[in-house]
Structures are given as C-alpha cells and as structure tokens.
Design an enzyme around this catalytic site. Structure first.
Site, PDB file in Angstrom:
ATOM      1  N   GLY A 210       0.479  -3.940  -2.011  1.00 57.76           N
ATOM      2  CA  GLY A 210       1.334  -2.806  -1.641  1.00 57.76           C
ATOM      3  C   GLY A 210       1.438  -2.702  -0.138  1.00 57.76           C
ATOM      4  O   GLY A 210       1.175  -3.677   0.574  1.00 57.76           O
ATOM      5  N   ASN A 211       1.831  -1.547   0.353  1.00 58.98           N
ATOM      6  CA  ASN A 211       1.890  -1.343   1.812  1.00 58.98           C
ATOM      7  C   ASN A 211       1.697   0.136   2.106  1.00 58.98           C
ATOM      8  O   ASN A 211       1.473   0.937   1.195  1.00 58.98           O
ATOM      9  CB  ASN A 211       3.202  -1.886   2.384  1.00 58.98           C
ATOM     10  CG  ASN A 211       4.395  -1.228   1.721  1.00 58.98           C
ATOM     11  OD1 ASN A 211       4.593  -0.029   1.831  1.00 58.98           O
ATOM     12  ND2 ASN A 211       5.184  -2.022   0.982  1.00 58.98           N
ATOM     13  N   HIS A 212       1.801   0.488   3.382  1.00 58.57           N
ATOM     14  CA  HIS A 212       1.427   1.850   3.802  1.00 58.57           C
ATOM     15  C   HIS A 212       2.549   2.883   3.687  1.00 58.57           C
ATOM     16  O   HIS A 212       2.380   4.005   4.140  1.00 58.57           O
ATOM     17  CB  HIS A 212       0.954   1.825   5.262  1.00 58.57           C
ATOM     18  CG  HIS A 212      -0.260   0.982   5.473  1.00 58.57           C
ATOM     19  ND1 HIS A 212      -1.482   1.310   4.938  1.00 58.57           N
ATOM     20  CD2 HIS A 212      -0.437  -0.180   6.138  1.00 58.57           C
ATOM     21  CE1 HIS A 212      -2.363   0.388   5.275  1.00 58.57           C
ATOM     22  NE2 HIS A 212      -1.761  -0.535   5.987  1.00 58.57           N
ATOM     23  N   SER A 213       3.680   2.535   3.104  1.00 58.26           N
ATOM     24  CA  SER A 213       4.774   3.517   3.047  1.00 58.26           C
ATOM     25  C   SER A 213       4.367   4.731   2.214  1.00 58.26           C
ATOM     26  O   SER A 213       3.838   4.590   1.109  1.00 58.26           O
ATOM     27  CB  SER A 213       6.022   2.870   2.429  1.00 58.26           C
ATOM     28  OG  SER A 213       6.995   3.855   2.189  1.00 58.26           O
ATOM     29  N   ALA A 277       9.964   0.352   1.397  1.00 58.68           N
ATOM     30  CA  ALA A 277       9.238  -0.816   1.910  1.00 58.68           C
ATOM     31  C   ALA A 277       8.830  -1.617   0.669  1.00 58.68           C
ATOM     32  O   ALA A 277       7.767  -1.404   0.076  1.00 58.68           O
ATOM     33  CB  ALA A 277       8.022  -0.379   2.701  1.00 58.68           C
TER      34      ALA A 277
END
Ligand code: PMT
Length: 402
Positions: A210-213, A277
């Site tokens: 995943g990512n930090h969005s 994102a």
C-alpha cells in the site's frame, strides 16, 4: 446588490472572549443585506449582552427554549428551516464537542441539530485546547459531516500566549459566506467521478502492499464539487476518513476494484479527477493463509503491474468529458507531470511534490501547481486540502464553461 442580500443567516454565539467579534460580524452581515437571527449559549451571554446583539440584528436574540414565563416556545426546527446558512462564531471547544456528539443541552445545539442549511464553524480557543486531540477529532468529524470549518488563526490569544486559536476575522467570515453563495451551484447538473486514497494489494490475509495516502485530498475535492451542486461519486480506497453525506461513496480495496467501480460510472461523468495513489504493482499470487516466517530467511514476491486507471479511462475519453489527474513527484517533476498528462490523455494535471514541506500524503495541507493542455500554469501556496480543492474547482469551472 450583493449575494448576501435577503439571505437568512443564523449566527450561533458560544462563550469565548471572541464573542465580542460577533457584534461586528452581525453588523457586517446586516450591512450586506442579510437577515440575521442570533442564537446564543448561556455562556455566550457572559461575554456579550443580548441587548447589543438584538440592537445590531434588529431581532430578539434567542437563548432559552422558552421566552419568559408566558409559555412561548422558541422553535429550533423553524429556525433550521428558515436559515440559508448557519455560522457558529465563536465556536468554543465545548460547543464543537457538543455539536459532534449531539449533546443538545442548549438552544444553539438544538438549532444546529435541526439545521437544513450549510453550517460554518469558526473555532476560538486557547492554543492548547485548539491542539488537543479531542478538539481536532471533533472538528474532523464535523468536517466529514459536511460542516465548513473556518480555521482559527495564529496570534496573541486572550491568555497572552501566542499560537493558533484566534477566531477568524469577521470580514473574512463574511467573504467566505459571499463566496459560498456566489459559487454555490456552479456545478449543478454536472456529474463528477473522483478517485481517492490508497489501494491495498494483498500479500496474504494480514499483509498488503500500500502507500501513505489518507484519502483526504480526494475527499476534499468530492465535498467541494458536491457543495457546488455536482452529483459526485467518490471511489475511495481504504481510508479512515469519509466524505459528507451529499457524496455517493464507493469503497474499494484494490486497484482492480477501483477500476471496475470507475468503469461503471465513467460513461455519464462530465468530469473525472484521479486523486488516488493507486499501487502500481500487486503480488501475482496472494496467499490464502498467513505466510509463516519460521525457517524462511527471505521471502520473494513476484509483482505484476496493476491497471493504470487514469490511462485506461483517458484512452476512451469523449470530447465532452474533462479529465484531470494528479502527479506525485519526489523532485520538481514539472516535465514528468506534463508527460503524465499527455500519456494518460488527461486535460489537466495537478502536481504536488514530496519536496515541499506539508504537501502530498496525509498532511491536512497541500501545495499544488495546475497545468492544462493549453499551456496554462497556476501555482498556489501551501493551503489546507479543502482550500486546494476550492482552487481546483475554480480552475475546472473556467474550463468546463469555455
Ligand atoms: O490522500 P492524501 O493523503 O490526501 O494525499 C493526496 C495525494 C498525495 C495522494 C494526492 O494529492 C496525489 O498526488 N494523488 C496521486 C498520487 C499518484 O499516484 O501519483 P502518480 O504520479 O503515481 O500517478 C499519476 C496519475 O495517475 C494520478 O492521477 C493517479 O491517480 C493515476 N494513476 C496512477 C497509477 C495507476 N495505476 N492508476 C492511476 O489512475
């Protein structure tokens, strides 16, 4: 004739030293042609007298459920239906908490709970109270429910401490209301599709790529377009935040789900904004059971490319549709942003750079530069994501009508 002419404004006043500013706020609203009904909390009356306020508004000030002992009932429901907008200025930490949790123990809160019109909240409190997690959570909750938060400003406070907590100036509050009524419905009749948040691509039942969005930027956009009259669908990856109830929310987890949800809706969308994102890769195989680490020094994951949602939809864009993407770059990135706009068949792109403090992921703020295919460039200062959403909507409004 100004846009506030004839507008019915309910001004809620709670118990803060900033209540003195409510007098000039009332005067400015009346001068702009608005009819102002003041509702004040018992604590508010300790800071400013109802006589001053009723003289300025030319209406009796409402504070109690009953007027005197004659049994006259002040109907918060009627006030809620009468209003074109409610402004709560100053809003103390206690009032904000009661609004967030429905503690209807005074006339201001019952009026708020019955309000059918948009509500603007101008907090005023000491810096420690303003920064307390409970205040921040309550404001977040109010914003998620579609209330407009008029951020407090930094400066010297009643305690003589210097910091964030000063109520915004009456002139600014009036201009925010004027903007609201000016633009209020400039996207009426338009359908808008927005993607937001991260996607999660499962490695096994407990792990993902995943990512930090946080989803905040896209949610701010969804709320802004909905407020301005558009029918908005928000396809949101895993996020703890929510848009206001005016927005159709489609919650998804993976890039493939996000694409499928967009494909269902893109055919009727006049405007699409890709703020998500999206994870560019996903594991080729996701384990059905938790991968054990015992006896394994390393774990090899084979990744396959996810669909590019903006590019896939962009390739089939109709001439009457307007598509806008985002470019998140770790360096200046202007050329890369423009290349992405071309490659994904977008009409415009929003560049945000991880090099700018306070911009990009998770922050409540962002700093963006907007580009379109005609070569227009608009660069903005660091602002709240809600204010960025407002700038983006203005940018798009000019182009959709052109
Ligand atoms: O959610 P927040 O915490 O508020 O943070 C906001 C944000 C930083 C996520 C947002 O402002 C932002 O920049 N979103 C785009 C992030 C991104 O993935 O940028 P990109 O440069 O990798 O992608 C370019 C464009 O293609 C974007 O519009 C993206 O949504 C889209 N894309 C990318 C990959 C993919 N597989 N599908 C896509 O649709």
């Amino acid at each position: 004739m100004g846009v506030l002419q004839g507008k019915h404004i309910v001004l809620g006043i709670s118990g803060s030293i900033a209540a003195y500013k409510a007098a000039s706020l009332t005067r400015l609203l009346v001068k702009a042609g608005a009819e102002v009904q003041i509702v004040i909390t018992p604590a508010g009356k300790e800071f400013i007298t109802p006589i001053t306020l009723s003289a300025l508004s030319s209406r009796p000030v409402i504070s109690e459920f009953f007027s005197g002992r004659d049994g006259t009932w002040n109907s918060h429901v009627d006030i809620g239906l009468w209003a074109d907008a409610m402004v709560i200025a100053p809003a103390t930490a206690a009032t904000i908490g009661k609004m967030a949790h429905g503690v209807a123990d005074n006339m201001l809160i019952t009026t708020y709970l019955s309000m059918k019109a948009p509500v603007f909240v101008a907090p005023a409190m000491d810096l420690d109270m303003a920064a307390h997690p409970s205040t921040l959570d309550n404001l977040e909750l109010l914003a998620q429910r579609g209330n407009y938060i008029i951020e407090s400003q930094s400066g010297e406070l009643a305690s003589h401490l210097v910091g964030k907590g000063r109520m915004e100036e009456p002139e600014v509050i009036v201009s925010i209301l004027e903007d609201y009524f000016t633009e209020s419905l400039d996207f009426e009749g338009r359908r808008v599709l927005i993607t937001a948040g991260p996607t999660h691509e499962a490695i096994d039942p407990v792990r993902f790529i995943g990512n930090h969005s946080s989803g905040r930027m896209g949610i701010a956009l969804a709320d802004e377009f909905a407020r301005r009259g558009a029918e908005v669908s928000l396809v949101l990856g895993p996020s703890s935040l929510k848009p206001s109830e005016r927005v159709e929310l489609i919650s998804v987890t993976t890039a493939e789900e996000m694409l499928a949800a967009c494909q269902e809706r893109i055919g009727t969308a006049h405007l699409a904004i890709f703020a998500a994102a999206v994870a560019d890769y996903r594991p080729r195989y996701s384990s059905a059971t938790k991968i054990k680490r015992e006896g394994e020094d390393c774990l090899e994951l084979e990744l396959v490319q996810n669909p590019d949602i903006a590019a896939t939809l962009g390739a089939a864009k109709e001439p009457w549709q307007y598509f806008m993407g985002f470019a998140l770059e770790s360096d200046a990135g202007v050329e890369e942003a423009k290349r992405k706009m071309q490659r994904k068949h977008l009409d415009a792109i929003v560049l945000n750079s991880l090099q700018d403090a306070g911009a990009g992921f998770a922050h409540p703020t962002n700093k963006v530069t907007l580009f379109d295919r005609e070569g227009a460039i608009e660069a903005y200062e660091l602002k709240t994501k809600e204010a960025v959403a407002h700038d983006i909507a203005d940018f798009v409004a000019k182009r959709l009508d052109a």
